[in-house]
Design a protein around this motif. Structure first.
Motif, PDB file in Angstrom:
ATOM      1  N   CYS A  85      43.447  19.646 -54.602  1.00 18.46           N
ATOM      2  CA  CYS A  85      43.126  21.056 -54.339  1.00 18.46           C
ATOM      3  C   CYS A  85      42.728  21.725 -55.646  1.00 18.46           C
ATOM      4  N   GLY A  86      41.455  22.074 -55.770  1.00 17.41           N
ATOM      5  CA  GLY A  86      40.976  22.706 -56.987  1.00 17.41           C
ATOM      6  C   GLY A  86      41.601  24.068 -57.236  1.00 17.41           C
ATOM      7  N   SER A 139      48.971  21.130 -50.529  1.00 20.32           N
ATOM      8  CA  SER A 139      47.679  20.535 -50.158  1.00 20.32           C
ATOM      9  C   SER A 139      46.560  21.563 -50.117  1.00 20.32           C
ATOM     10  N   CYS A 140      46.884  22.826 -49.798  1.00 20.63           N
ATOM     11  CA  CYS A 140      45.836  23.835 -49.627  1.00 20.63           C
ATOM     12  C   CYS A 140      46.439  25.240 -49.697  1.00 20.63           C
ATOM     13  N   VAL A 141      45.774  26.102 -50.463  1.00 19.72           N
ATOM     14  CA  VAL A 141      46.239  27.490 -50.608  1.00 19.72           C
ATOM     15  C   VAL A 141      45.162  28.472 -50.135  1.00 19.72           C
ATOM     16  N   ALA A 142      44.257  28.001 -49.289  1.00 19.99           N
ATOM     17  CA  ALA A 142      43.127  28.825 -48.855  1.00 19.99           C
ATOM     18  C   ALA A 142      43.575  29.902 -47.869  1.00 19.99           C
ATOM     19  N   CYS A 168      37.020  29.740 -49.614  1.00 18.76           N
ATOM     20  CA  CYS A 168      37.514  29.245 -50.902  1.00 18.76           C
ATOM     21  C   CYS A 168      36.340  28.645 -51.681  1.00 18.76           C
ATOM     22  N   TYR A 193      36.131  26.562 -54.029  1.00 17.81           N
ATOM     23  CA  TYR A 193      36.253  25.122 -54.307  1.00 17.81           C
ATOM     24  C   TYR A 193      35.883  24.291 -53.071  1.00 17.81           C
ATOM     25  N   CYS A 248      38.840  18.981 -53.119  1.00 11.06           N
ATOM     26  CA  CYS A 248      39.234  19.908 -52.045  1.00 11.06           C
ATOM     27  C   CYS A 248      39.749  19.097 -50.867  1.00 11.06           C
ATOM     28  N   ASN A 249      41.036  19.234 -50.571  1.00 14.75           N
ATOM     29  CA  ASN A 249      41.633  18.487 -49.462  1.00 14.75           C
ATOM     30  C   ASN A 249      41.087  18.908 -48.106  1.00 14.75           C
TER      31      ASN A 249
HETATM   32 FE1  SF4 Z   1      40.207  23.095 -50.731  1.00 11.08          FE
HETATM   33 FE2  SF4 Z   1      42.160  24.527 -49.647  1.00 11.08          FE
HETATM   34 FE3  SF4 Z   1      42.340  23.822 -52.158  1.00 11.08          FE
HETATM   35 FE4  SF4 Z   1      40.483  25.597 -51.450  1.00 11.08          FE
HETATM   36  S1  SF4 Z   1      42.659  25.886 -51.357  1.00 11.08           S
HETATM   37  S2  SF4 Z   1      40.259  23.844 -52.829  1.00 11.08           S
HETATM   38  S3  SF4 Z   1      39.992  24.890 -49.383  1.00 11.08           S
HETATM   39  S4  SF4 Z   1      42.289  22.431 -50.407  1.00 11.08           S
END
Ligand code: SF4
Length: 331
Positions: free
Chosen positions: A138-139, A156-159, A119, A121, A129-130
Motif C-alpha cells: 500500500c503506497g 492492507s488499505c487506507v483508502a 486514492c 496511488y 497498491c493492494n
Molecule cells: Fe491502494 Fe488502498 Fe493503499 Fe490506496 S490506500 S495505495 S487504494 S491499497
C-alpha cells in the motif's frame, strides 16, 4: 487503452448472462469512472457490455411507501425528481454536491455506488497498491495520506470511498436491489453493500460478478423536514470530500425522536455514526448534545500520519450538519 470486445445489451437477462460468462467483463453504463480507469491502465477488462439501453431508469413510489430509483437512471434525474426533492431532499443535496453537472448528466445511480477510490496511488500504476494489484503493498500507508481514512482501515488499505450520493443513501437506510444471470433478485441493505478493506481491499462491494443493480429503494421516513448534507472539500466545486456528513432528524417537540448520521471521506465505505445517533435519541436538540454526540463518535477515529485534522473537522462537521438539519437547512 487496451483492446476490448464491445456489445450492446438489449435486455437484463442477456446482459447479466454475458457478464457472468466472462470474469474479465464489465458493465458499461455512464462510464464516468470506468473509462478513466481503463485509460490509466488501472482497469483492464477484455469485454464491455453496454447496458445504457436497458429499461431501468424509472423512479416510482413503492406500494408500502418509499421510493424506487432505477439503477440506470441518471444522477441528474434522480436529484431533480419531484418525489426525491419532496421526500428525500437529503439525497438531492448529496447528489448535487458530487462531481459536475456534465458528469451527473452521464453518471448512473447504480454506477455512482460502484465508483472506485480516488486514492492517487491506486491510479499510479508504478506504485504499489493492494487494491489494484493484491499483495503488492500500500503506497499510501507510509506515503502521503492526507485524504485517506480515519475509520475502519487496515494495513492492507487506507483508502476512502468517494461517492456523496452513497453517504445520503446510507443515512436513509436504502436497500440495493440486484438481479443475477439466473433472473433471481436479492436485496442488500446499504450498510452491507460496501466493504471495509480488511485483507481483501480489491473487493469494494458485496456484489457478485454477474449481478446488476436494478434499483435503489428508499424506505418511507419522516426526515424530509430536517435533513442536511454538508460537504467539506479543498475547493468549492468539483472536489472529493475531506469530510462530509449526511444528517437527518425526526423531532417530537423539542426532543429528538430519531436521528441518522453518515459520514463520507473518512472510511472505505459510507460510515454510519451509530454511536452519535444512539446518544441523540430522546435528547433535547441542543448544541451541547450535538457536540457530545459528535465527540463520542470521533473518539474512535484512528488517524494516519497526515490526516489527524479530519478528526476535529469531522467533529465540527457533525455538529454543523445537525444544526443545519434542525433548522431545515436554512441557517
Ligand atoms: Fe491502494 Fe488502498 Fe493503499 Fe490506496 S490506500 S495505495 S487504494 S491499497
Amino acid at each position: 487503452m487496451r483492446p476490448f470486445k464491445y456489445s450492446n445489451a438489449t435486455d437484463v437477462a442477456t446482459a447479466t448472462q454475458q457478464l457472468a460468462a466472462n470474469p474479465n467483463a464489465r458493465f458499461l453504463a455512464g462510464g464516468t469512472n470506468l473509462l478513466d480507469l481503463m485509460k490509466e491502465d488501472v482497469e483492464r477488462p477484455d469485454e464491455l457490455i453496454d447496458i445504457t439501453r436497458l429499461n431501468l431508469t424509472q423512479i416510482k413510489s413503492l406500494s408500502g411507501g418509499g421510493l424506487s430509483i432505477g439503477g440506470l437512471g441518471k444522477n441528474t434525474d434522480a436529484a431533480n425528481h419531484p418525489l426525491v426533492r419532496q421526500n428525500y431532499p437529503l439525497l438531492t443535496q448529496a447528489i448535487l454536491a458530487g462531481a459536475s453537472g456534465q458528469i451527473r448528466n452521464m453518471a448512473t445511480n447504480g454506477g455512482n455506488l460502484l465508483q472506485r477510490t480516488r486514492c492517487p496511488y491506486f491510479y499510479e500504476t508504478s506504485m504499489p497498491c493492494n487494491k489494484r494489484e493484491p499483495g503488492s503493498g500500500c503506497g499510501a500507508r507510509e506515503g502521503i495520506n492526507r485524504m485517506h481514512a480515519i475509520f475502519g482501515w487496515s494495513d492492507s488499505c487506507v483508502a476512502v470511498y468517494p461517492s456523496d450520493m452513497s453517504v445520503a443513501l446510507a443515512a436513509l437506510d436504502a436497500i440495493v436491489r440486484v438481479r443475477n444471470a439466473g433472473g433471481q433478485e436479492r436485496t442488500i441493505p446499504f450498510e452491507d453493500f460496501h466493504r471495509l478493506p480488511g485483507s481483501t481491499p480489491e473487493k469494494d462491494t458485496n456484489l457478485e460478478h454477474g449481478e446488476l443493480i436494478v434499483a435503489i429503494e428508499l424506505p418511507k421516513n419522516n426526515f424530509a423536514e430536517k435533513s442536511y448534507y454538508l460537504k467539506v472539500r479543498d475547493r468549492a466545486s468539483y472536489a472529493f470530500a475531506l469530510v462530509s456528513v449526511a444528517a437527518a432528524l425526526e423531532m417530537d417537540g423539542t426532543r429528538i425522536k430519531q436521528s441518522r448520521i453518515a459520514l463520507g471521506g473518512v472510511a472505505h465505505k459510507p460510515w454510519r455514526a451509530l454511536k452519535a445517533e444512539k446518544m441523540l435519541v430522546g435528547k433535547e436538540a441542543t448544541e451541547a448534545n450535538f457536540v457530545a454526540a459528535a465527540a463520542a463518535e470521533m473518539a474512535d477515529a484512528r488517524p494516519l500520519e497526515h490526516n489527524a485534522f479530519k478528526v476535529e473537522l469531522g467533529r465540527r462537521s457533525i455538529v454543523r450538519a445537525l444544526q443545519m438539519a434542525l433548522d431545515g437547512g436554512k441557517s
